[in-house]
Motif scaffolding. Sequence first.
Motif, PDB file in Angstrom:
ATOM      1  N   VAL A 135      46.286  40.494  35.699  1.00 35.29           N
ATOM      2  CA  VAL A 135      44.559  40.258  35.719  1.00 35.29           C
ATOM      3  C   VAL A 135      44.004  39.167  36.370  1.00 35.29           C
ATOM      4  N   GLU A 136      45.300  38.211  35.663  1.00 36.02           N
ATOM      5  CA  GLU A 136      45.383  36.498  37.083  1.00 36.02           C
ATOM      6  C   GLU A 136      44.965  37.401  38.148  1.00 36.02           C
ATOM      7  N   THR A 137      45.703  38.234  38.893  1.00 33.34           N
ATOM      8  CA  THR A 137      45.715  38.204  40.470  1.00 33.34           C
ATOM      9  C   THR A 137      44.066  39.090  40.652  1.00 33.34           C
ATOM     10  N   LEU A 138      43.451  40.343  39.073  1.00 39.47           N
ATOM     11  CA  LEU A 138      42.753  40.674  39.242  1.00 39.47           C
ATOM     12  C   LEU A 138      41.624  39.390  39.176  1.00 39.47           C
ATOM     13  N   ALA A 139      42.007  38.527  38.435  1.00 34.14           N
ATOM     14  CA  ALA A 139      41.009  37.391  38.832  1.00 34.14           C
ATOM     15  C   ALA A 139      40.527  37.151  39.958  1.00 34.14           C
ATOM     16  N   GLU A 140      41.091  36.908  41.122  1.00 36.60           N
ATOM     17  CA  GLU A 140      40.683  35.919  42.091  1.00 36.60           C
ATOM     18  C   GLU A 140      39.516  37.129  42.467  1.00 36.60           C
ATOM     19  N   ALA A 141      39.423  38.089  42.027  1.00 38.26           N
ATOM     20  CA  ALA A 141      38.015  39.029  42.633  1.00 38.26           C
ATOM     21  C   ALA A 141      36.955  39.047  42.399  1.00 38.26           C
ATOM     22  N   HIS A 142      35.874  38.237  43.501  1.00 40.34           N
ATOM     23  CA  HIS A 142      34.907  38.444  42.811  1.00 40.34           C
ATOM     24  C   HIS A 142      34.189  39.731  43.397  1.00 40.34           C
ATOM     25  N   SER A 143      33.072  40.225  41.840  1.00 34.47           N
ATOM     26  CA  SER A 143      32.132  41.120  42.082  1.00 34.47           C
ATOM     27  C   SER A 143      31.406  40.642  43.103  1.00 34.47           C
ATOM     28  N   ASN A 144      30.473  41.320  43.500  1.00 34.53           N
ATOM     29  CA  ASN A 144      29.217  41.275  43.684  1.00 34.53           C
ATOM     30  C   ASN A 144      28.010  41.070  43.080  1.00 34.53           C
ATOM     31  N   ILE A 145      27.824  41.160  42.046  1.00 31.57           N
ATOM     32  CA  ILE A 145      27.005  41.690  40.986  1.00 31.57           C
ATOM     33  C   ILE A 145      27.230  39.985  40.421  1.00 31.57           C
ATOM     34  N   PRO A 146      27.194  39.429  39.951  1.00 31.69           N
ATOM     35  CA  PRO A 146      27.003  38.152  39.715  1.00 31.69           C
ATOM     36  C   PRO A 146      27.441  38.120  37.556  1.00 31.69           C
ATOM     37  N   ALA A 147      26.989  39.411  37.402  1.00 27.71           N
ATOM     38  CA  ALA A 147      26.649  39.897  35.522  1.00 27.71           C
ATOM     39  C   ALA A 147      28.301  40.234  35.396  1.00 27.71           C
ATOM     40  N   HIS A 148      28.434  40.356  36.624  1.00 21.08           N
ATOM     41  CA  HIS A 148      29.405  41.297  36.416  1.00 21.08           C
ATOM     42  C   HIS A 148      31.140  40.166  36.218  1.00 21.08           C
ATOM     43  N   GLY A 149      31.023  39.519  36.791  1.00 22.64           N
ATOM     44  CA  GLY A 149      31.886  38.025  37.474  1.00 22.64           C
ATOM     45  C   GLY A 149      32.735  38.753  37.897  1.00 22.64           C
ATOM     46  N   THR A 150      34.490  38.624  37.149  1.00 27.73           N
ATOM     47  CA  THR A 150      35.796  38.658  38.314  1.00 27.73           C
ATOM     48  C   THR A 150      36.253  39.962  38.298  1.00 27.73           C
ATOM     49  N   GLY A 151      37.316  40.360  38.355  1.00 25.01           N
ATOM     50  CA  GLY A 151      37.733  41.446  37.920  1.00 25.01           C
ATOM     51  C   GLY A 151      38.613  41.798  36.784  1.00 25.01           C
ATOM     52  N   ARG A 152      39.104  40.235  36.683  1.00 23.90           N
ATOM     53  CA  ARG A 152      39.483  40.042  34.817  1.00 23.90           C
ATOM     54  C   ARG A 152      38.228  40.780  34.458  1.00 23.90           C
ATOM     55  N   ASP A 153      37.175  40.481  34.399  1.00 27.53           N
ATOM     56  CA  ASP A 153      36.057  40.509  33.724  1.00 27.53           C
ATOM     57  C   ASP A 153      35.319  41.890  33.727  1.00 27.53           C
TER      58      ASP A 153
END
Length: 215
Positions: A135-153
């Motif tokens: 999940v730490e690596t997923l946190a580096e990914a950012h959704s194009n939809i701001p409400a969804h946040g990062t990959g961790r979210d």
Amino acid sequence: AEHPEWNQRWRGPLRRAIARLRDDLSDLYRREAGHYFNDPAAARNAYIHVILQRTDERIERFFREQGGEGLGAADRTAALMLLEMQRNALLMQTSCGWFFNELSGLEATKILQYADRALQLAAALAPVDLETPFVETLAEAHSNIPAHGTGRDVFYRLVRPCRVSMQKVLNHSVIAAAFNGAALQPQTMSCYRVEPLEHRTQTAGDATVYVGRAR
């Protein structure tokens, strides 16, 4: 193209997270599978026959052909969990996870569900924390939809709630029986078998309550 303003930079961190988890799960499999199989790699490949025909007879034959000596029931359960872990490790690499344009979309979240199932099985098999680096690596990914946040979210909000539990399996069985207007019967769903032990129905007005026990 739909949403031409969106970027695809989320794909790199998702790929890295999946690749690292794949390697971590492979290491865990190699460490543990030798306790149960004479040839762990051959057993993993032969497991396709169990996937295609999940019967007691097929599983018994699988362990006769692939299992080590003196495996008890608990050993066989652990061995099958290891193989299911590896099956989900393969499924989480399905290419459609990177084919579409949004991290929170159906395809990316589906491969994350496979990853979460592999993590669930790994945690039950060995005291190793594979989830934190994932999940730490997923946190580096950012959704194009701001409400969804990062990959961790996305993982904890959209994927983790889909995790299978024994309660969900039983709930599904009971709801299906109620929907069909039938008593709960022994049934198989994927790799789960539900065996009713006792069951009764209580009705009060428009409400019906199903009460019982199952294995």
